[in-house]
Structures are given as C-alpha cells and as structure tokens.
Design an enzyme around this catalytic site. Structure first.
Site, PDB file in Angstrom:
ATOM      1  N   LYS A 138       1.170  -1.374  -0.080  1.00 52.46           N
ATOM      2  CA  LYS A 138      -0.095  -0.053   0.021  1.00 52.46           C
ATOM      3  C   LYS A 138       0.802   1.173  -0.177  1.00 52.46           C
ATOM      4  CE  LYS A 138      -3.975  -1.985   2.392  1.00 52.46           C
ATOM      5  NZ  LYS A 138      -4.774  -1.701   3.646  1.00 52.46           N
ATOM      6  N   HIS A 141       2.272   6.676   2.868  1.00 53.49           N
ATOM      7  CA  HIS A 141       1.746   8.111   2.831  1.00 53.49           C
ATOM      8  C   HIS A 141       2.462   8.744   4.018  1.00 53.49           C
ATOM      9  CE1 HIS A 141      -0.639   7.194   6.405  1.00 53.49           C
ATOM     10  NE2 HIS A 141      -1.002   6.057   5.751  1.00 53.49           N
ATOM     11  N   HIS A 144       3.051   7.941   7.453  1.00 57.06           N
ATOM     12  CA  HIS A 144       4.057   7.155   7.800  1.00 57.06           C
ATOM     13  C   HIS A 144       5.243   7.901   7.681  1.00 57.06           C
ATOM     14  CE1 HIS A 144       1.277   3.867   5.795  1.00 57.06           C
ATOM     15  NE2 HIS A 144       1.461   3.808   7.121  1.00 57.06           N
TER      16      HIS A 144
HETATM   17  N1  ARG Z   1       0.269  -0.349   9.919  1.00 53.32           N
HETATM   18  C1  ARG Z   1      -0.487   0.635  10.552  1.00 53.32           C
HETATM   19  C2  ARG Z   1      -1.218   1.491   9.482  1.00 53.32           C
HETATM   20  O1  ARG Z   1      -0.568   1.920   8.361  1.00 53.32           O
HETATM   21  C3  ARG Z   1       0.186   1.474  11.568  1.00 53.32           C
HETATM   22  C4  ARG Z   1       0.501   0.465  12.621  1.00 53.32           C
HETATM   23  C5  ARG Z   1       0.505   1.011  13.960  1.00 53.32           C
HETATM   24  N2  ARG Z   1       0.976   0.249  15.181  1.00 53.32           N
HETATM   25  C6  ARG Z   1       0.174  -0.679  15.694  1.00 53.32           C
HETATM   26  N3  ARG Z   1       0.449  -1.255  16.656  1.00 53.32           N
HETATM   27  N4  ARG Z   1      -1.159  -0.733  15.548  1.00 53.32           N
HETATM   28  O2  ARG Z   1      -2.154   2.513   9.884  1.00 53.32           O
END
Ligand code: ARG
Length: 577
Positions: A138, A141, A144
């Site tokens: 994905k 963005h 991130h």
């Molecule tokens: N991969 C998730 C996202 O892009 C963020 C993860 C954040 N960390 C967690 N432990 N939930 O939205």
C-alpha cells in the site's frame, strides 16, 4: 568550579523552606532570553515550590515571594535577588556565567544538558518505541513519514537519557491485501520488475487488482481463497507472501538509511495470527469476551470513560487489528519485559489505542500503564513530481532535487565534494524542522518553498548556522582550545547566548515529559538566531588574541550544542554548504 547554578539556588531555597531539593529544583527556571530584559537569570516559582495551587500569581504568592526573598542571601554565585510576579528572581555573577556554562559544555560535549540534576529523577529502564509501520503493497503516505521521523526522535531522546531503547517497525503485512496481491501477482506480476523495484511493482499490482476486483466479483472470491490458503499455511502461497515481505523490507531498509533511521526489529501483524488465538482464549477464560447476536466477540469497555465496546473477533472466528495488537503487546512484554512502550501513529488511531490500553489493563497486564500513544495531525498539500505521496523515496528525491536547485541558484554555495549528499541532508533537515515546529497533534499545510527557505525558522537555516560555525573553527584551526578569559564574554550578544544555553536541560525535560519535539526545535532555532547576532558583532578577526580566543570558544560551544540537538532530531549536521 563546576557548579550548576540551578543547584546552588535550589540548595539555598530548600534550606530556607525546609523542602526536599529535588522538588525545589523543578520549580526553578532559567528565564528565556527574549523576555528577560537583562534583569535576572533564574526564577523560582513560589506557588509551585510551595505546591499550593497552579503557578499563576495570586496575591498571597507575591507576599510569600517577598517573604522568601527576604530570607535568601547573595553569595559567591548569586549577585542579586529580587521578586517578580509570584516569583523570586536571581541574577548570577556575570563573571561566573561564561566560565561555568562554557566549562560545562567543554566537559560534557554532546552530552551537555543531559547530566543535569533536573533530569535525574526521570524514570530510566527499557523503552520500546514502535514507529513507521507501513503497510506492504500500500501507499507509504505522509502519515508514515511523520511516524518515522517522530518515532526516531523519541527513540533518540530516550536513548540519550540513558534508557535502553528497542526500535520496532510493525508492518502491515497480513490481511486481505495479501489475498488480493496473491491473485493480482498471478495476473499482472512480473518477476523482473519485482526484483528491480519491489515496492513500486507490488503497489502497481495492488492498484490493478483492486480495479479488477471492482468489476469482477470472482476476484474478491479468489482473494479470500488465497488469504485462506495463507492462513492455513499452504507452502506455495506462504512462500510468495514471504518473498513479497522480504523484498519490501530490503527496500525499506535502503530508504530508511537515507533518512538515518534504523530498527532493531521488523515485526508485523503476520506474527500475531496464532498468538491472537491465545489472547482470545485468555479473554474468554477471564469472562471478558461476550458474543453478540451477530456472532462477533466483543469486550465491554463501558466502565472507564470509554464508550461501549471493542470487537476482538469476527463472526467467522478471524482476528482483527486490535486482536493482533493485544497479542503483540503481550508478546513484547514477555520478550523484552519493557518498562514503557510508545506507539507513534496519526490521530485517527487514538480510539484504537485507548481501547488497546484499556483491555490490557483489564487483562491485568502489569505494564499497561507504561503504554503510551503519541498521536499526530494530518499534513495537507505534500506533493511530489509524481503527485500525492506514494513512496517515501519520492519525498526524499523531491527534497533533494529541489535543494540542489536552490543551491545552484544561490551565490553563497560553496564548492562541494558531493553536492547531492549535502542537498539530501539539507532537504531532510528542512522536512524535519517544518514537521516538528508545532504541536504534533495539529494538522498543517506543507509547502516546499517555505520549508526549504534558507533564512527564517527552517532546517536549512540550522544547517547553515552549523556549517558557518564549523568553518569558523576550521579557519582559526583552534584545535583543543580550552583556556579562555571569561571577562571577554560580557557583551550582550555573548550573555544572551550563555543565558539561552542555561535552559537546555529544561528544554530536554519538557521534550521528554510531553514527547514533543517543538521545544527542542525552537530552542535550536533561537540558538541559531542568537549565534547570527553574535557572529555579526563579536568579531574574531582583528580582535586581541585573548578576546578572539574567548569568542572562538563561545562559538565552538554553540556548535557543539547545536550539533547534538540536531542529531537528536534526526538531522545530520553538514560542515559545508
Ligand atoms: N500499519 C498501520 C497503519 O499504517 C500502523 C500500525 C501502528 N501500530 C500498531 N501497533 N497498531 O495504519
């Protein structure tokens, strides 16, 4: 004489009031340069030291301040004691100011500020910082990117304070997107492209198969089928998934390296499929799991200040995002036995983390209280040549090429060995400072031209200041110069710098307390502006040797503190630009 002014003042106040030193130390502040008006260096907040209410000035605080001031005496460090609005202010003997501050910087070097007694009461121990955490295939963005630089800053800060830090990247590496990707790769995938540019190719495949799924119903079905195979551990499906994951991580590592960011562990949601089941069993055993009439499993959270409930299992028995996070927290507890764990994501996940921490508490997890979410706001308007941000690499390329262009246009740009490398460091500094200037939770509008300006409150300005200070040292080739005549540093621009440096430990304290980079960024920008004034007025060239020497030392100390602060922020200081 290595005395900490704050300590000397606190000792006297604590003696007079009969209060513990640690408490008094925290209510003594160095007065910021701009508001100072040249009258005093420190102030003691009477209300906060007496702990009888918020530290705004009530009438009786004024009386108490006067009463306290009447009992305090000037000594070999304090030259003047006065009262302000509910405060007692102290002036440090002018000759001691330069002597003490600069000696301390020379002694502590990049650790200046971190050895302060103000920080000694902070909890140390093991800290997990989880940040970046993109989703494979994905978009990477802007959220991130923010998570990456903010998390890196928090990890750097905690490490500098002496905590044992574990940096975790929790990848989105499971779920229906991989079902789609599996199907998509069969249709649109190309092994060479995958090898050559995995992130881009996987994203392309993902976009194509999503479009196809909207037209053809059986694509969805095949994706679910593929995911089922994955969940069951079918070797072929699993090896394709593993390959996507490995190649993506290799690529991420390269780009993170450009950012100066690293991780101790690349974990991810995929690790916690099975462990989620253990969590569900545990919740069931404890009687916390309720099955709704739709067949989903929920946990009642209505007791605290949270609304309603959290769903932890779907009606088909599969786990959710929060279930995997519960399993991950339990696993990290076991593996690392952490004292605190900090998650960095955008604010849209605030409720998710509130629920997560609440359930951990209900489950009796002994470190639930040490868990903390650092949310941040949205960034609008960050575009690259290819449009909206899809890949981290594009943002870095854009920053670098825009910076190279600005450097080529500027008359002051020096001859550089590797202009592109310098441009990268300047561009990154610009991104970081722009992002860290305000409250993390606020949304902001990103503007390349504004961020990359060389004057004003920007990362380029910080870099410029550092490079200039560095070249000053190089020009005079001062080597290990530690002897100086403090009497030569009495001019207002020098005093302002010294006064500013006195606050560094407080700035660090506030940064850790709030886990906000803005205090440090604004401190460094302030230092940069004060250095610019000093540079204009306190000449080295043409001054008598002892004056020149003292000034050079002052400038060198500024550079040391500036560089160390910049590194905490995740900026690599340049020495030429
Ligand atoms: N991969 C998730 C996202 O892009 C963020 C993860 C954040 N960390 C967690 N432990 N939930 O939205």
């Amino acid at each position: 004489m290595a005395c900490h002014f704050r300590r000397v003042i606190a000792e006297q106040v604590s003696r007079v009031l009969g209060l513990p030193l640690e408490k008094v130390v925290r209510s003594i502040r160095a007065i910021p340069v701009s508001k100072k008006g040249g009258s005093a260096d420190f102030q003691c907040f009477v209300a906060s030291v007496l702990a009888d209410g918020p530290c705004n000035a009530k009438p009786h605080h004024q009386e108490r301040a006067q009463e306290l001031a009447g009992k305090l005496v000037c000594d070999s460090v304090i030259s003047e004691i006065a009262t302000g609005r509910g405060t007692v202010t102290f002036q440090i003997r002018r000759d001691l100011l330069a002597e003490t501050v600069l000696r301390q910087v020379i002694k502590d070097g990049p650790r200046y500020g971190f050895n302060s007694e103000l920080l000694s009461g902070l909890p140390r121990g093991k800290t997990i910082v989880e940040y970046s955490s993109p989703n494979i295939a994905k978009k990477f963005h802007v959220g991130h990117l923010r998570s990456t630089i903010i998390g890196n800053f928090i990890a750097n800060l905690k490490q500098a304070l002496g905590n044992e830090v574990v940096r975790i990247n929790y990848l989105g590496d499971w779920g229906l997107q991989f079902g789609l990707l599996g199907v998509g790769f069969r249709r649109f995938g190309c092994e060479e492209k995958l090898q050559a540019n995995p992130l881009q190719h996987l994203f392309e495949v993902y976009v194509k198969i999503n479009a196809a799924a909207e037209q053809e119903e059986n694509v969805q079905l095949s994706a679910q089928e593929f995911l089922r195979k994955l969940e069951e551990g079918e070797p072929q499906a699993l090896s394709l998934w593993q390959n996507f994951r490995d190649l993506s991580i290799q690529e991420y590592i390269k780009v993170y390296k450009r950012l100066g960011v690293h991780f101790d562990d690349y974990s991810g949601e995929s690790f916690y499929r099975e462990k989620s089941e253990d969590v569900l069993r545990l919740l069931e055993q404890r009687g916390m799991l309720q099955i709704t009439n739709k067949g989903t499993g929920v946990i009642d959270l209505s007791e605290g200040d949270l609304a309603a409930h959290a769903t932890v299992v779907r009606s088909d028995g599969t786990s959710l995002y929060i279930t995997r996070d519960l399993a991950a927290a339990a696993d990290r507890m076991e593996k690392y036995n952490f004292d605190e764990m900090i998650y960095v994501t955008d604010k849209s996940q605030e409720i998710h983390f509130q629920h997560l921490f609440r359930i951990l508490t209900l489950m009796g997890c002994k470190r639930a209280e040490g868990c903390r979410h650092v949310p941040f706001g949205l960034v609008q308007g960050m575009k690259t040549r290819r449009g909206n941000v899809v890949f981290l690499e594009d943002v870095l390329d854009e920053a670098r090429s825009r910076m190279l262009h600005n450097m080529a246009m500027s008359k002051t740009t020096k001859e550089l060995e590797d202009p592109s490398d310098t441009a990268e460091k300047l561009g990154l500094a610009a991104l970081i400072v722009q992002d860290f200037k305000g409250q993390l939770l606020s949304d902001y509008h990103f503007d390349w031209d504004q961020a990359l300006q060389s004057r004003g409150d920007t990362g380029v300005f910080l870099q410029y200041t550092h490079a200039r200070l560095h070249s000053l040292q190089r020009m005079w080739d001062t080597g290990e110069l530690n002897d100086f005549d403090a009497a030569c540093l009495q001019d207002p621009p020098a005093v302002s710098i010294l006064q500013h440096l006195l606050r560094y430990d407080e700035v660090i304290y506030k940064s850790v307390e709030g886990l906000q980079p803005k205090y440090l960024v604004n401190f460094l920008l302030g230092l940069g502006h004060l250095a610019a004034v000093a540079h204009r007025t306190l000449h080295v060239k043409g001054s008598p040797p002892h004056v020149a020497q003292a000034r050079l030392l002052l400038f060198n100390c500024v550079r040391v503190v500036l560089a160390s602060g910049m590194k905490l922020l995740g900026i690599t200081p340049v020495i030429k630009m």
